[in-house]
Write a protein that holds these residues in place. Sequence first.
Motif, PDB file in Angstrom:
ATOM      1  N   GLY A  46       0.743  -1.035   0.009  1.00  9.90           N
ATOM      2  CA  GLY A  46       0.165   0.091   0.228  1.00  9.90           C
ATOM      3  C   GLY A  46       0.829   1.321  -0.056  1.00  9.90           C
ATOM      4  O   GLY A  46       2.143   1.328   0.229  1.00  9.90           O
ATOM      5  N   THR A  47       0.249   2.395  -0.221  1.00 10.75           N
ATOM      6  CA  THR A  47       0.927   3.567  -0.297  1.00 10.75           C
ATOM      7  C   THR A  47       1.078   4.304   1.225  1.00 10.75           C
ATOM      8  O   THR A  47       2.186   4.789   1.446  1.00 10.75           O
ATOM      9  N   ASN A  48       0.132   4.271   1.862  1.00 11.05           N
ATOM     10  CA  ASN A  48       0.217   4.625   3.240  1.00 11.05           C
ATOM     11  C   ASN A  48      -0.398   3.701   4.191  1.00 11.05           C
ATOM     12  O   ASN A  48      -1.409   2.983   3.720  1.00 11.05           O
ATOM     13  N   GLY A  49      -0.138   3.555   5.394  1.00 11.30           N
ATOM     14  CA  GLY A  49      -0.660   2.777   6.500  1.00 11.30           C
ATOM     15  C   GLY A  49      -0.171   1.399   6.579  1.00 11.30           C
ATOM     16  O   GLY A  49      -0.573   0.487   7.543  1.00 11.30           O
ATOM     17  N   ALA A 164      -4.235   1.852   2.008  1.00 14.95           N
ATOM     18  CA  ALA A 164      -4.633   2.933   1.137  1.00 14.95           C
ATOM     19  C   ALA A 164      -3.609   3.181  -0.051  1.00 14.95           C
ATOM     20  O   ALA A 164      -2.258   2.913   0.071  1.00 14.95           O
ATOM     21  N   ILE A 165      -4.084   3.333  -1.276  1.00 13.12           N
ATOM     22  CA  ILE A 165      -3.314   3.425  -2.284  1.00 13.12           C
ATOM     23  C   ILE A 165      -3.186   5.048  -2.903  1.00 13.12           C
ATOM     24  O   ILE A 165      -4.568   5.265  -2.923  1.00 13.12           O
ATOM     25  N   SER A 166      -2.512   5.307  -3.256  1.00 11.47           N
ATOM     26  CA  SER A 166      -2.285   6.871  -3.501  1.00 11.47           C
ATOM     27  C   SER A 166      -0.995   7.092  -4.484  1.00 11.47           C
ATOM     28  O   SER A 166      -0.068   6.030  -4.967  1.00 11.47           O
ATOM     29  N   TYR A 167      -0.999   8.266  -5.011  1.00 11.98           N
ATOM     30  CA  TYR A 167       0.215   8.621  -5.992  1.00 11.98           C
ATOM     31  C   TYR A 167       1.525   8.709  -5.141  1.00 11.98           C
ATOM     32  O   TYR A 167       1.721   9.702  -4.107  1.00 11.98           O
ATOM     33  N   ASP A 168       2.486   7.974  -5.139  1.00 18.76           N
ATOM     34  CA  ASP A 168       3.755   7.905  -4.736  1.00 18.76           C
ATOM     35  C   ASP A 168       4.824   6.951  -5.633  1.00 18.76           C
ATOM     36  O   ASP A 168       4.296   6.113  -6.259  1.00 18.76           O
ATOM     37  N   HIS A 169       5.934   7.477  -5.764  1.00 16.67           N
ATOM     38  CA  HIS A 169       7.066   6.816  -6.411  1.00 16.67           C
ATOM     39  C   HIS A 169       6.489   6.409  -7.927  1.00 16.67           C
ATOM     40  O   HIS A 169       6.625   5.462  -8.385  1.00 16.67           O
ATOM     41  N   THR A 170       5.982   7.635  -8.231  1.00 15.45           N
ATOM     42  CA  THR A 170       5.152   7.227  -9.839  1.00 15.45           C
ATOM     43  C   THR A 170       6.219   7.084 -10.794  1.00 15.45           C
ATOM     44  O   THR A 170       5.962   6.431 -11.819  1.00 15.45           O
ATOM     45  N   ALA A 171       7.446   7.602 -10.791  1.00 12.25           N
ATOM     46  CA  ALA A 171       8.319   7.178 -11.894  1.00 12.25           C
ATOM     47  C   ALA A 171       8.677   5.717 -11.825  1.00 12.25           C
ATOM     48  O   ALA A 171       9.087   5.277 -12.902  1.00 12.25           O
ATOM     49  N   VAL A 172       8.351   4.837 -10.686  1.00 13.12           N
ATOM     50  CA  VAL A 172       8.625   3.346 -10.772  1.00 13.12           C
ATOM     51  C   VAL A 172       7.268   2.806 -10.852  1.00 13.12           C
ATOM     52  O   VAL A 172       7.328   1.687 -11.779  1.00 13.12           O
ATOM     53  N   GLY A 174       4.259   4.154 -11.852  1.00 14.02           N
ATOM     54  CA  GLY A 174       3.205   4.457 -12.905  1.00 14.02           C
ATOM     55  C   GLY A 174       2.459   5.803 -12.377  1.00 14.02           C
ATOM     56  O   GLY A 174       2.559   6.214 -11.267  1.00 14.02           O
ATOM     57  N   ASN A 175       1.811   6.296 -13.391  1.00 13.33           N
ATOM     58  CA  ASN A 175       1.210   7.707 -13.265  1.00 13.33           C
ATOM     59  C   ASN A 175      -0.228   7.688 -13.053  1.00 13.33           C
ATOM     60  O   ASN A 175      -0.819   8.810 -12.782  1.00 13.33           O
ATOM     61  N   THR A 176      -0.735   6.432 -12.708  1.00 13.29           N
ATOM     62  CA  THR A 176      -2.403   6.656 -12.554  1.00 13.29           C
ATOM     63  C   THR A 176      -2.460   5.682 -11.475  1.00 13.29           C
ATOM     64  O   THR A 176      -1.590   4.897 -10.884  1.00 13.29           O
ATOM     65  N   ILE A 177      -3.761   5.842 -11.025  1.00 15.33           N
ATOM     66  CA  ILE A 177      -4.030   5.081  -9.910  1.00 15.33           C
ATOM     67  C   ILE A 177      -4.098   3.473 -10.066  1.00 15.33           C
ATOM     68  O   ILE A 177      -3.870   2.640  -9.575  1.00 15.33           O
ATOM     69  N   GLU A 178      -4.785   3.154 -11.404  1.00 13.73           N
ATOM     70  CA  GLU A 178      -4.610   1.964 -12.040  1.00 13.73           C
ATOM     71  C   GLU A 178      -3.432   1.219 -11.849  1.00 13.73           C
ATOM     72  O   GLU A 178      -3.291   0.258 -11.483  1.00 13.73           O
ATOM     73  N   GLU A 179      -2.476   2.043 -12.473  1.00 19.64           N
ATOM     74  CA  GLU A 179      -1.039   1.443 -12.676  1.00 19.64           C
ATOM     75  C   GLU A 179      -0.546   0.928 -11.315  1.00 19.64           C
ATOM     76  O   GLU A 179      -0.021  -0.002 -10.902  1.00 19.64           O
ATOM     77  N   ILE A 180      -0.505   2.065 -10.315  1.00 15.82           N
ATOM     78  CA  ILE A 180      -0.040   1.845  -8.904  1.00 15.82           C
ATOM     79  C   ILE A 180      -0.832   0.785  -8.166  1.00 15.82           C
ATOM     80  O   ILE A 180      -0.259  -0.025  -7.659  1.00 15.82           O
ATOM     81  N   ALA A 181      -2.063   0.658  -8.266  1.00 11.77           N
ATOM     82  CA  ALA A 181      -2.828  -0.517  -7.662  1.00 11.77           C
ATOM     83  C   ALA A 181      -2.553  -1.817  -8.227  1.00 11.77           C
ATOM     84  O   ALA A 181      -2.482  -2.708  -7.720  1.00 11.77           O
ATOM     85  N   GLY A 182      -2.126  -1.682  -9.679  1.00 11.11           N
ATOM     86  CA  GLY A 182      -1.631  -2.900 -10.313  1.00 11.11           C
ATOM     87  C   GLY A 182      -0.388  -3.471  -9.589  1.00 11.11           C
ATOM     88  O   GLY A 182      -0.442  -4.805  -9.293  1.00 11.11           O
ATOM     89  N   GLN A 183       0.436  -2.481  -9.297  1.00  9.84           N
ATOM     90  CA  GLN A 183       1.868  -2.714  -8.741  1.00  9.84           C
ATOM     91  C   GLN A 183       1.273  -3.540  -7.141  1.00  9.84           C
ATOM     92  O   GLN A 183       2.024  -4.586  -7.046  1.00  9.84           O
ATOM     93  N   LYS A 184       0.657  -2.798  -6.461  1.00  9.11           N
ATOM     94  CA  LYS A 184       0.383  -3.280  -5.179  1.00  9.11           C
ATOM     95  C   LYS A 184      -0.249  -4.606  -5.214  1.00  9.11           C
ATOM     96  O   LYS A 184       0.025  -5.235  -4.137  1.00  9.11           O
ATOM     97  N   ALA A 185      -1.313  -4.907  -6.106  1.00 11.23           N
ATOM     98  CA  ALA A 185      -2.179  -6.076  -6.174  1.00 11.23           C
ATOM     99  C   ALA A 185      -1.061  -7.229  -6.366  1.00 11.23           C
ATOM    100  O   ALA A 185      -1.548  -8.431  -6.342  1.00 11.23           O
ATOM    101  N   GLY A 186       0.037  -6.935  -7.009  1.00 10.31           N
ATOM    102  CA  GLY A 186       0.979  -7.825  -7.322  1.00 10.31           C
ATOM    103  C   GLY A 186       1.380  -8.961  -6.189  1.00 10.31           C
ATOM    104  O   GLY A 186       1.928  -9.943  -6.500  1.00 10.31           O
ATOM    105  N   ILE A 187       1.225  -8.552  -4.844  1.00 10.56           N
ATOM    106  CA  ILE A 187       1.416  -9.418  -3.803  1.00 10.56           C
ATOM    107  C   ILE A 187       0.273 -10.448  -3.444  1.00 10.56           C
ATOM    108  O   ILE A 187       0.672 -11.549  -2.993  1.00 10.56           O
TER     109      ILE A 187
END
Length: 439
Positions: A46-49, A164-172, A174-187
């Motif tokens: 997650g991004t926070n928490g 919680a999922i939010s914008y952080d480390h976007t360079a790695v 992704g730039n959208t919530i969908e992309e970031i969530a996809g990385q988090k869901a990888g676990i």
Amino acid sequence: MTYLQALDKINSLMLFGSRPGLDRILKFLDAMGNPQDKLKFVHIAGTNGKGSTSKMIAAVLKSAGYKTGLFISPYIIDFRERIQIDNKMIEKESLAKCVEETYPLLEELKKQGVIITEFEYITALAFKYFAESGCDVVVLETGMGGLLDCTNVIKNTLVSVITAISYDHTAVLGNTIEEIAGQKAGIIKPNGNTVYYPQGDAADDVIAKTAQEKENNLVYADTLPLKAVEMTIEYTKMLYKNNELLIHLIGDHQLKNAALAISAIEILRNRCGFNITDENLKEGLAKAEMPARLELLCKEPMVLIDGAHNPNGMEALSVAIRRYLRGKKIVCIMGMLKDKDSNSSLEYLDGLIDTVITLEPDNPRKQSSEDLAEKAVKFFDIVYPMDSFTDAIEKALNIAGDDGAVIVCGSLYLASQLRPLIVRCLKKHNKNVLIDIEN
């Protein structure tokens, strides 16, 4: 090898890899005998928490009598916070021994062109220590992302928890919530259990789709019958199935983290065979502590230190300010890293802060106090860029007075650096400090 020599070895490694991926750490762990395969995990992304949720779950498991490993990052006070068993940091001698035994393997891989990064190495050390110590379960926090995070080499995941999922480390990530969530869901592992707190945006669909594809038992933490009955700046009392629970992690966002932690515990005891009583749950939650997460250091003046460093974290901080500090004159000491979304973060505090003092965290990625001040003047009337940490603390306390409040935020690195200095300054002025910096 001494403890300090071991730290020097660890700190000499590059922080991030040249590319995301698990191939490096897999080779290193294989050379170590794959200690991670001997362990069972609660995996948290997650991004926070992540840290607060991890602490609550680990505290409950410890209360239930399970030998519980905990891996978190970054640390606030002591490097050894990152690797704990039953709420006790790894002994200095044990860390030195782990490094002495594994560093030659790292150097051998380096000769083969396999460069192990600092975080990969620390993760591998944690696996080794937890396995050799005979941990019953390990609460494992990801470093960044999830799918390609080096903690994701584990196989025996009991529960995957996504905060919680939010914008952080976007360079790695992704730039959208969908992309970031996809990385988090990888676990999320096949045929497993996943806990998630819906946040009402595109992340929800990504988590649900991934859980379905992986044939997971997906539990939404917002369906938990958990209700706050009293919220103060020192604790939150909650009602859960007619049982009164208490946490010392304050803020509305911690209710969501508590719901995630309790949902994970319910899976462990109902689906994974863990013997965890309601009393274990109550005792563990009450004992969970996390420095620099809306941590109250003093009441007169109110001094809060928080690691909020991205828009989602600053939003949670703004809610806490409205709840706990209404009507008070507030001085904010802030420092941020240059790769963070400073403008969006500052916007959440617009209208809530009287004076802002900017500082530079002691970190290679630091944003200069002048640059942050230049952004801050768009939102706040009084902004002071400063160089000296001690002078900034003295100025903030002087402006706030006994009836006001001082908040430190913007970076966990800054929180770590200012925390002991603030405590010493408060003691010098004979203020009643609520924590002991030696612990």
